[in-house]
Design an enzyme around this catalytic site. Structure first.
Site, PDB file in Angstrom:
ATOM      1  N   THR A 150       0.880  -1.309  -0.272  1.00  0.00           N
ATOM      2  CA  THR A 150      -0.070  -0.038   0.035  1.00  0.00           C
ATOM      3  C   THR A 150       0.752   1.278  -0.013  1.00  0.00           C
ATOM      4  OG1 THR A 150      -1.549  -1.314   1.415  1.00  0.00           O
ATOM      5  CG2 THR A 150      -1.961   1.242   0.983  1.00  0.00           C
ATOM      6  N   TYR A 190     -12.536  -5.194   0.597  1.00  0.00           N
ATOM      7  CA  TYR A 190     -13.807  -4.625  -0.032  1.00  0.00           C
ATOM      8  C   TYR A 190     -14.991  -5.825  -0.064  1.00  0.00           C
ATOM      9  CZ  TYR A 190     -17.095  -1.739  -2.468  1.00  0.00           C
ATOM     10  OH  TYR A 190     -18.152  -1.145  -3.031  1.00  0.00           O
ATOM     11  N   ARG A 217      -7.781  -1.527   6.731  1.00  0.00           N
ATOM     12  CA  ARG A 217      -7.835  -1.527   5.193  1.00  0.00           C
ATOM     13  C   ARG A 217      -8.749  -2.466   4.678  1.00  0.00           C
ATOM     14  NH1 ARG A 217      -4.602   2.564   2.928  1.00  0.00           N
ATOM     15  NH2 ARG A 217      -2.738   3.256   4.127  1.00  0.00           N
ATOM     16  N   ILE A 275       8.023  -4.513   8.936  1.00  0.00           N
ATOM     17  CA  ILE A 275       7.915  -4.031   7.508  1.00  0.00           C
ATOM     18  C   ILE A 275       7.230  -2.696   7.793  1.00  0.00           C
ATOM     19  CG2 ILE A 275       6.454  -4.187   5.362  1.00  0.00           C
ATOM     20  CD1 ILE A 275       6.571  -7.263   5.433  1.00  0.00           C
TER      21      ILE A 275
END
Length: 290
Positions: A43, A106, A137, A202
Site C-alpha cells: 500500500t 472490500y 484497510r 515492514i
C-alpha cells in the site's frame, strides 16, 4: 531470512510516471543504511493506483537493484484471486524472495474464503508467502485459528500483522508455531511486538529513517530493550506524524526533505496540509534527521 527493518518502499513518480532512477537510488540508500529487506508495491508503494504493468516493473526493478544483497518481499495482493495469482507467479518468475499477500479487501470474504484465497496463492508458485493482515484497510480480520490452518502449508511462512494488537503475536505463536515468521506492520507498536516474539517490522517510517529503524530492530533482536527504548523515544513522534494523513504521503514528504524523492502521489491521494508538514519537520528534527 526475514527479520529486522524492512521498508514498505514508496514508488517514486515524476510528472505522473514511474521514476525508476530514483527507485534504484532508494534501494541503494536503504541497503547502505542497514535495512535488512525491501518490500515493494505494498500500500505504501501505491499499489491501488499502479497499473499491472507498472506493478510488475517496480517489483522487477527492485529485485534487480537489490541483486541478492537483501531479500525482496514482493507485494502481490488483490481482492481478486485470479489477479493475485498473476502477481505471485510474477514474483516467483523474476526471483523475489517471497510474496506478500493481503487479506482480500472490500468484498469481505469469510474465514473459509480467506483459506481458499491463500491456498490458491500457495499452490500457484514455488515461492514463500507472507500473509498481510490489516483489518483497518481490508475490513476482514484473519483469526489466529485461520492463520494456524494456513501455516500448515509449507510455503506460507509468516505474517505481516498490522492489527496493532500485540497479543496477537502470542496467539499466533500458539496457533502457527514459534518458527512462524511474525513481522509487525505497525511502526508504533513494533517494540512490544518483538517483545512478544516478533522478529521485525515492514515499516513505513523506515522509508525516512532507515538507519534508526534498523538499529532499533537490531537492539530488540539482541534483547537489549533498554537501547531499543531509546530509539523508540527518538522515533515515536515520527511514527505518529507520518500517519496524520495517509502514511505514504508523509513518507514521500519526509524523503523530499532529505532530497531523495519528490512528494508526488497519485489521485485520490493529495499532498499534505502545511500543518502536517510542520509536524513531520519537527519529528524529523527530534529524531536527528534534519
Amino acid at each position: 531470512m526475514f527479520k529486522g527493518s524492512m521498508p514498505a518502499l514508496v514508488t517514486p513518480f515524476r510528472n505522473g510516471a514511474l521514476d525508476l532512477d530514483t527507485l534504484k537510488h532508494l534501494v541503494e540508500w536503504q541497503i547502505s543504511e542497514g535495512s535488512t529487506g525491501l518490500v515493494p508495491v505494498g500500500t505504501t508503494g501505491e499499489s491501488p493506483t499502479l497499473t499491472h504493468d507498472e506493478h510488475e516493473t517496480v517489483v522487477a526493478e527492485v529485485v534487480k537493484a537489490a541483486a541478492g544483497r537483501v531479500p525482496v518481499i514482493a507485494g502481490a495482493g488483490s481482492n481478486n484471486t485470479v489477479e493475485m495469482i498473476r502477481f505471485v507467479e510474477f514474483a516467483a518468475k523474476i526471483g523475489a524472495d517471497a510474496a506478500l499477500v493481503v487479506t482480500p479487501y472490500y468484498n469481505k470474504p469469510t474465514q473459509r474464503g480467506m483459506v481458499a484465497h491463500f491456498t490458491a496463492a500457495h499452490d500457484c508458485a514455488d515461492i514463500p508467502l507472507i500473509i498481510y493482515n490489516i483489518p483497518g484497510r481490508s475490513i476482514v480480520d484473519m483469526t489466529p485459528e485461520t492463520m494456524g490452518e494456513l501455516a500448515k502449508l509449507p510455503r506460507i511462512i509468516g505474517v505481516k500483522d498490522a492489527t496493532g494488537d500485540i497479543a496477537r503475536v502470542s496467539q499466533q505463536r500458539a496457533s502457527c508455531g514459534s518458527d512462524f515468521c511474525q513481522l509487525s506492520g505497525e511502526d508504533a507498536t513494533a517494540l512490544g511486538f518483538n517483545a512478544h516474539g516478533g522478529v521485525g517490522c515492514i515499516s513505513v517510517t523506515a522509508n525516512v529513517a532507515p538507519k534508526l529503524c534498523a538499529d532499533f530492530q537490531q537492539a530488540t533482536l539482541a534483547g537489549d530493550y533498554t537501547k531499543a527504548l531509546e530509539y523508540q523515544d527518538k522515533l515515536m513522534s515520527l511514527h505518529e506524524a507520518i500517519f496524520i494523513e495517509p502514511g505514504l504521503v508523509g513518507a514521500k514528504y519526509g524523503l523530499s526533505k532529505l532530497g531523495l524523492c519528490t512528494e508526488e502521489v497519485r489521485s485520490p491521494l493529495t499532498g499534505l496540509e502545511d500543518s502536517t508538514k510542520a509536524a513531520i519537520d519537527a519529528a524529523m528534527a527530534h529524531a536527528g534527521l534534519i
